[in-house]
Structure formats: C-alpha cells, structure tokens
Design a protein around this motif. Sequence first.
Motif, PDB file in Angstrom:
ATOM      1  N   GLY A 204       0.828  -1.211   0.000  1.00  0.00           N
ATOM      2  CA  GLY A 204       0.000   0.000   0.000  1.00  0.00           C
ATOM      3  C   GLY A 204       0.855   1.250   0.000  1.00  0.00           C
ATOM      4  N   ALA A 205       1.934   1.226   0.786  1.00  0.00           N
ATOM      5  CA  ALA A 205       2.821   2.387   0.859  1.00  0.00           C
ATOM      6  C   ALA A 205       3.464   2.625  -0.503  1.00  0.00           C
ATOM      7  N   GLU A 206       3.900   1.536  -1.116  1.00  0.00           N
ATOM      8  CA  GLU A 206       4.568   1.681  -2.410  1.00  0.00           C
ATOM      9  C   GLU A 206       3.600   2.236  -3.454  1.00  0.00           C
ATOM     10  N   GLU A 207       2.353   1.748  -3.403  1.00  0.00           N
ATOM     11  CA  GLU A 207       1.348   2.256  -4.350  1.00  0.00           C
ATOM     12  C   GLU A 207       1.101   3.753  -4.134  1.00  0.00           C
ATOM     13  N   ALA A 208       1.297   4.174  -2.889  1.00  0.00           N
ATOM     14  CA  ALA A 208       1.100   5.599  -2.582  1.00  0.00           C
ATOM     15  C   ALA A 208       2.383   6.407  -2.787  1.00  0.00           C
ATOM     16  N   GLY A 209       3.416   5.769  -3.372  1.00  0.00           N
ATOM     17  CA  GLY A 209       4.638   6.512  -3.704  1.00  0.00           C
ATOM     18  C   GLY A 209       5.631   6.611  -2.563  1.00  0.00           C
ATOM     19  N   MET A 210       5.605   5.641  -1.635  1.00  0.00           N
ATOM     20  CA  MET A 210       6.555   5.659  -0.509  1.00  0.00           C
ATOM     21  C   MET A 210       7.326   4.340  -0.483  1.00  0.00           C
ATOM     22  N   LYS A 211       8.645   4.440  -0.665  1.00  0.00           N
ATOM     23  CA  LYS A 211       9.466   3.230  -0.793  1.00  0.00           C
ATOM     24  C   LYS A 211      10.476   3.100   0.357  1.00  0.00           C
ATOM     25  N   GLY A 212      11.095   1.939   0.447  1.00  0.00           N
ATOM     26  CA  GLY A 212      12.221   1.761   1.377  1.00  0.00           C
ATOM     27  C   GLY A 212      11.796   1.479   2.807  1.00  0.00           C
ATOM     28  N   LEU A 213      10.570   1.032   3.035  1.00  0.00           N
ATOM     29  CA  LEU A 213      10.046   0.885   4.405  1.00  0.00           C
ATOM     30  C   LEU A 213      10.228  -0.510   4.991  1.00  0.00           C
ATOM     31  N   LYS A 214      10.768  -1.434   4.224  1.00  0.00           N
ATOM     32  CA  LYS A 214      10.943  -2.797   4.715  1.00  0.00           C
ATOM     33  C   LYS A 214      12.069  -2.822   5.732  1.00  0.00           C
ATOM     34  N   GLY A 215      11.845  -3.478   6.858  1.00  0.00           N
ATOM     35  CA  GLY A 215      12.871  -3.578   7.890  1.00  0.00           C
ATOM     36  C   GLY A 215      14.073  -4.375   7.405  1.00  0.00           C
ATOM     37  N   HIS A 216      15.189  -4.267   8.112  1.00  0.00           N
ATOM     38  CA  HIS A 216      16.397  -5.007   7.731  1.00  0.00           C
ATOM     39  C   HIS A 216      16.106  -6.503   7.736  1.00  0.00           C
ATOM     40  N   ARG A 217      16.718  -7.210   6.783  1.00  0.00           N
ATOM     41  CA  ARG A 217      16.424  -8.634   6.598  1.00  0.00           C
ATOM     42  C   ARG A 217      16.693  -9.461   7.850  1.00  0.00           C
ATOM     43  N   SER A 218      17.562  -8.989   8.726  1.00  0.00           N
ATOM     44  CA  SER A 218      17.896  -9.770   9.925  1.00  0.00           C
ATOM     45  C   SER A 218      16.833  -9.648  11.014  1.00  0.00           C
ATOM     46  N   VAL A 219      16.003  -8.615  10.957  1.00  0.00           N
ATOM     47  CA  VAL A 219      15.011  -8.416  12.029  1.00  0.00           C
ATOM     48  C   VAL A 219      13.576  -8.285  11.524  1.00  0.00           C
TER      49      VAL A 219
END
Lengths: 415, 415
Positions: B359-374
């Motif tokens: 949903g965030a990406e569709e609204a033009g907001m990227k990079g919100l995924k947490g670090h792969r380790s956590v």
Amino acid sequence: MPASRVINFGPGPSALPQSVLEKATQGLLNFNETGIGIAEISHRSKEFVAFLSNIESLIRTQLDVPSTHSILFTQGGGTGQFSAVVLNLLARHRLLYPELTADERVMDYILTGSWSEKAFQEAGRLGGARVNVALDARKYSKDGVSFDNVPPHGEYAFSPAPAFIYYCENETVDGVQFSADPSAQTSFPFARLPRERSGLLPLVGDHSSSFMSRPIPHLGEHAVIFAGAQKNLGPAGLTVLIVRHDCLVDVDAAAKLGAAPVPLSLSYKTLADSKSLYNTPSMLPIYITGLVLERMQELGGLTYFEALNKKKAEKVYAAIRSGEERGVFQGKVQDGSGSWMNVVFNVLGDGAESRFLTGAEEAGMKGLKGHRSVGGIRVSLYNAITESDTDKLVGYMKNFVSEAGAQAFGVKFSC
Amino acid sequence: MPASRVINFGPGPSALPQSVLEKATQGLLNFNETGIGIAEISHRSKEFVAFLSNIESLIRTQLDVPSTHSILFTQGGGTGQFSAVVLNLLARHRLLYPELTADERVMDYILTGSWSEKAFQEAGRLGGARVNVALDARKYSKDGVSFDNVPPHGEYAFSPAPAFIYYCENETVDGVQFSADPSAQTSFPFARLPRERSGLLPLVGDHSSSFMSRPIPHLGEHAVIFAGAQKNLGPAGLTVLIVRHDCLVDVDAAAKLGAAPVPLSLSYKTLADSKSLYNTPSMLPIYITGLVLERMQELGGLTYFEALNKKKAEKVYAAIRSGEERGVFQGKVQDGSGSWMNVVFNVLGDGAESRFLTGAEEAGMKGLKGHRSVGGIRVSLYNAITESDTDKLVGYMKNFVSEAGAQAFGVKFSC
C-alpha cells in the motif's frame, strides 16, 4: 548554461564522454525508472544489483576474463590495493607454505616508475616477508636516476619461488608502459616468470591507468589485477579487481598460522562472498562506470579503443619527434617504452614550458602540466580523449614548434 | 522525462534533497566554471582543493568542532573504520604504554545493536589487545536476545584504563539511539567514562547514521568520530572522520614497538598530513556532500535540523502508539531508546506487513521494509525527508489502522 567544456588532458581523474555525463544527470534524479536517484537507492535493491551484475558482464566480455577469475568492486583506489595485495597474497602463501620463515617468504617487485615504487614501499612497511627488487629500471635510464624505460627481458632477477610478483602496467607519472608487442624486449616478460609447483603464476598487476584501453596480455595467468576507475573507466572512488579464485583465501585461517590479520574491508574473499556488497559500495562512481562501459561496447569494445589509442599516441609521439628535430621538444622516455596513455616530454628553453601550457589553456586544452615530481609536459590520452581532441593538440604542438623555430631564426638574424 | 520521484524512506543510501541533485547535474558537466566536470577534474586543482576546504568549514561550523580536532575525508565506509580505529588507537596506545602485554591492553565495546556488534567482531578478528564488552544491551531486552534498548548508566562495566571505548550512536537495523536528553538514563554515560592519566577520553563514536542530524554531545571529548556519508550527508563512497590531534600517531613508530602495521590507506596521520589528499578521493560523492552542507547552512544548520528531525520522529512514534492501541502496530524499541533516524515497528496479523508495504509503495513511498535480519517495518527519517513527506506517511499509517480496525470489526460481526 555555464561556460563550455574544455579538452581535459589531465592524468586522472580524467575526461569522461560528454554523452555519458549527460545520461548520468538523469540517473541522479531517477535511476532506471525507480523514482529514486542512483545516489539514494539501496545497494541491495534489485535494480542496483542487476546494474552491478551487468557491469561485471561488460568487463568480462570486453576484456575476455575467464571463469577462473572473479571481478570485484571496492573502494580505496590503488593505494588501498598496495596493502590489500600484500595482505591477501601473503595469507594465501602462508596457507600453502606454513613452514616458511619470514625471510624465506619473498615478494618480488618490478620497479618501472613512481607507482610501482610506492607499492614496493608499502610492502616493506607491512612486512611479513622479505621484499626483493626483481628489477629497478632506473639502473637502465639515460641519467641513472629517472624512470624512463622498460629494460630488456634478460635483466629481471626473480626469486625462485616468490609469494607474488608485482608490476605496474603503465606508469602515469613517468610515461613508461610495457610494450603491447609481445616480441618486443620492452614487453612484460611473461615467459621468464617463476611458476608455483601447481603451475600457477602468483602475478599481481596494477593496471589502474591502462585498464580498458587495450586487451591485457596473459590476463588469465594473473593472480590479481587491480585498477582505480578514474582513468579510462569512470569517476574516482571505484576500484575494480580481477582475482583468480585460488587467491580468495580464508584470511582468518591464515592468521591462525601466523599471517598478519587482514582488515575486513581489504579481504578479497569477503568481497567475493558478498558479490562486492559486503558494505555499501560507491554507487555513483559505479553507475557512471556502467554507462562508460555500455558506450564502449556500442563503439566496438577494446578492439575499437586499442586501435584508437594506438593512433592517438602515435600522433603525439610523431609531433614530439618533429619538435626534437627543431630543438624545441625533448622526449623523456626511451624508444619502445613510451606509454600510450601518458606521453611525457620537455619543452626546451627559458620559460618555454610555461608558454606552452598557457597557450594550450587559452586554446581550451587543460591538464597538460607534468607531475610535480618530474615536471615537463604530460599528455594523458585516456579513452574519452577523441582523435579530434588529439589532432587539436598535435596542431597546437606543430604551431608551437614553427613559432619557436621562427623566433629562433629571427633572434639569430638580429644578433 | 522519466517517471516522477517517490518518497524514499530507505535506511541508506537514502534520500537527498532534489534541489541538490538538480544542482549536481550542472557540476557533472562543468564544475565551478572550470569547463571540466567534477568527476573529471584533478583532485589537486585549486578549485577542488578550495571546495574540499569549504566542506571542512561547513562541518566545523555547524557541528562546532574545536580546533583540537581534524576533519578528514576518506573512503571505505563504516566497515573500513571498524578496522581503522582499532589499528590507529592501538598504535597510539602502544606509543603511550609500550610496556603493556596484549592481555593488559583492552578495547571496551558498548553493544547496543547490529553495527556496534560488527565493529566488536572486527576488533576480535584483528587482535593485538583484549576485547571487553562494557555493555551488552541484549541482556536488558524484552525478549532476552534482541537489541531493543539503551540500558541505564549504572549498567556499564568499563575497564579501568582501556585503549579506547567504542560505541555506535544510532543503530539503523535495530532503531536504537542514545537519548539527546543528557539527564535521561538512556543518554550516553559521558560522566562515567574512565579517563586517561592525561585527563583525555579515548572515546570512539560511530555516528554514521545520525551525523549532521543534531548536535553531537561532548564532541570535543571524543578521540575519533566517524560517519559514512550515505545517510544525512550525501552519496555512498565518502567517510568523514573527526580525529583529535593526539590520535594522529606515527603508526610506523608504533609498529617498531610491536603494534600491528597499519595499511597506509587506513592511517589517520597519513590522511591528516596530506589534508585528505594522499591519494585520489571519492570526488563526486564529496561534491554532492558539499552541496548538501551548503543547503543545510542556508536552512539554519543543525538547530533547524534538530528541531525538524525531533518533530518528524515524534509524529511517527505517535502514529505507532495509536496503532498499538488498536492492536494493529507494535513498537519494537523500549521507551526512551527510540531512534530519531530509524523508527521500527511491526504490523500485526497475517500478511498485514506485506499489505502495509504494498500500500505504501502504491502511494509513492518506498524503502520501508525492515532489515532482513530483524524484519518488520523501518521508517528512516534522515535530513532529506521533509515534514510533509512524514505527514504523508503518518496519514497512511492512520488510514491503515482505521481500515484494519474496520476489517477486524467486520470480521467480528460476520462470525
């Protein structure tokens, strides 16, 4: 719009193709339609990972890098690699021959100019093995102290089983380069190198200032080739490594056997295991390098650039010889040892060098001043310098010679 | 023109001001009216040397760096510095206290997250001294294994006379940061640190991900502060160092006393003696960093950004709390330890996190995924994220909570 661009004959950082720079301005704001600029996007984004992988392919294809070698990307320039090659290759040697003493472990250095000498000094600083000068080209120079030549094959004195053999393919300060003609005595002496029991060569080449300007002879026999990007390839901040797989060693295992610990950022294996993404790489320089490589491919790859670079260098050397005949110029490098990338000469007479530089700058040609340690004129002819740029310089050199001749003539008559 | 730019909440490389990027496109083709692009010009040209010197002033003024400290520019990122601080400060300690054994020489590490832990591991790899964990914040976590807090001042167990004390000011992966309020128990325990006989503190701070986002408390008491540029400052490829002059030591003299040899590219003194120009620096990242710093100055410097960053973080934390009340979000960090730069939380329920991200990406907001380790969500709020960018995200978070609440309500009624 700012003032127009000049021709940049600087020794590096050096000229880049204008078309590449124009394309890069788009990527700064929006990299490959991601909506995020190349300086802002994650190095782990699929778009950047794909871009980096494509750069690797472009280098592998154009330079014909065999599958026995990894192509890696790092930071820190040649200076970082002066240390890294010593640390990684002594770790490798320790794992292969743990029984040797520090005195029995030897690093062979071939000194043909300022950069190989700096690398040699760093090997001495780091220690861990004895440093042997396999060749010092100064002994064969015209004045006995300058680097002005590549000596003949018979003059090299390699150790019987060195941990590695180090050379610098092109010396930017001194204008000396190994010949591209393998039959020439000033070519690199591949046939004379001592091999390991396995048949492998522990050969390390600093190719910073000639990388991607022409094919690399015997590339597949090298243990390590490294190159800072800021000559033919892209902006400063990126170092390209080509490392044979047997040189990607577990440096911690070697340290347990007594080798020096290797800072993680200098470990080749760490870099290879992470596909050059152990930590954030220098993405903007990588991006522009990618654009340069794409353009190279479109133009015909190394075949195209080898022919072009040869022609450019020949034109400048011919202009120097003409100037020599009139007593205006003096070439600095012995026959057969002259670099295609950095052509060096002196302008004879009081104040003449300064007049040459000022006149060139007024005509829109910059970066021609020789390195501060040696003086004179240095013409750097990296890939982005076109034949027409070269012609402009050669025209200027010819005019300078004519005018200097006319002046000398005039002076003679007025006495 | 490519697709429009999105809001980049990525953890670094991270958003840069659009005005800076637009200005940079000019410099790529023609740097400060030289007729040569910034990626092509010599690092020894008077124009670049002046530009670099101005960057130094901009940092010194805005961050209030005293004249006891040098500001240096290098490559290699935080990972390079994990090694460099160990090598340089153990060399310094060797020169001060040559008589100590490897076991008597101690490096104190404060572990509050993944990055301080990585630095700690590197110190162990390099050896040369014992590593003491002065604090491990995991012992004080809610689950006993995560980094989710800064423990109170009384919990630190420093060595009596460590060679150095290492901390990471802001932990990007875990979203933990020392409090900006010096009276808070989660602030950095400056008053409790063991001093050297001279009265100096051997304190090393990794400020990579909070550098130039707010003032640095007790900056003048630090031995070394380092920061990769790619968060608040500029593109990846540049590392800024602030080094107290007594830490610019002759590493070769220390090696003669038994300290580990230091690769030249990691020697602080070499860097300082050459004014950060020992070898070609990463000029393009330096250039963009300079433009960012000029813009910061125009906007009001750190006073402006401290207030802005505090407000942005408060808004996001408030939105998380609202979501917690409705059982939709779950904050991951304990009270008083939350980062202003990287705010982390979970979205509760099957597939909810993925719905949030899409949903965030569709609204033009990227990079919100947490670090792969956590895992989870991570909102990075570096300087280039505006208040209006933040408001857009907060609005999205509120909507997400409302809709999730309505769905839960609907589901409840349909059963």
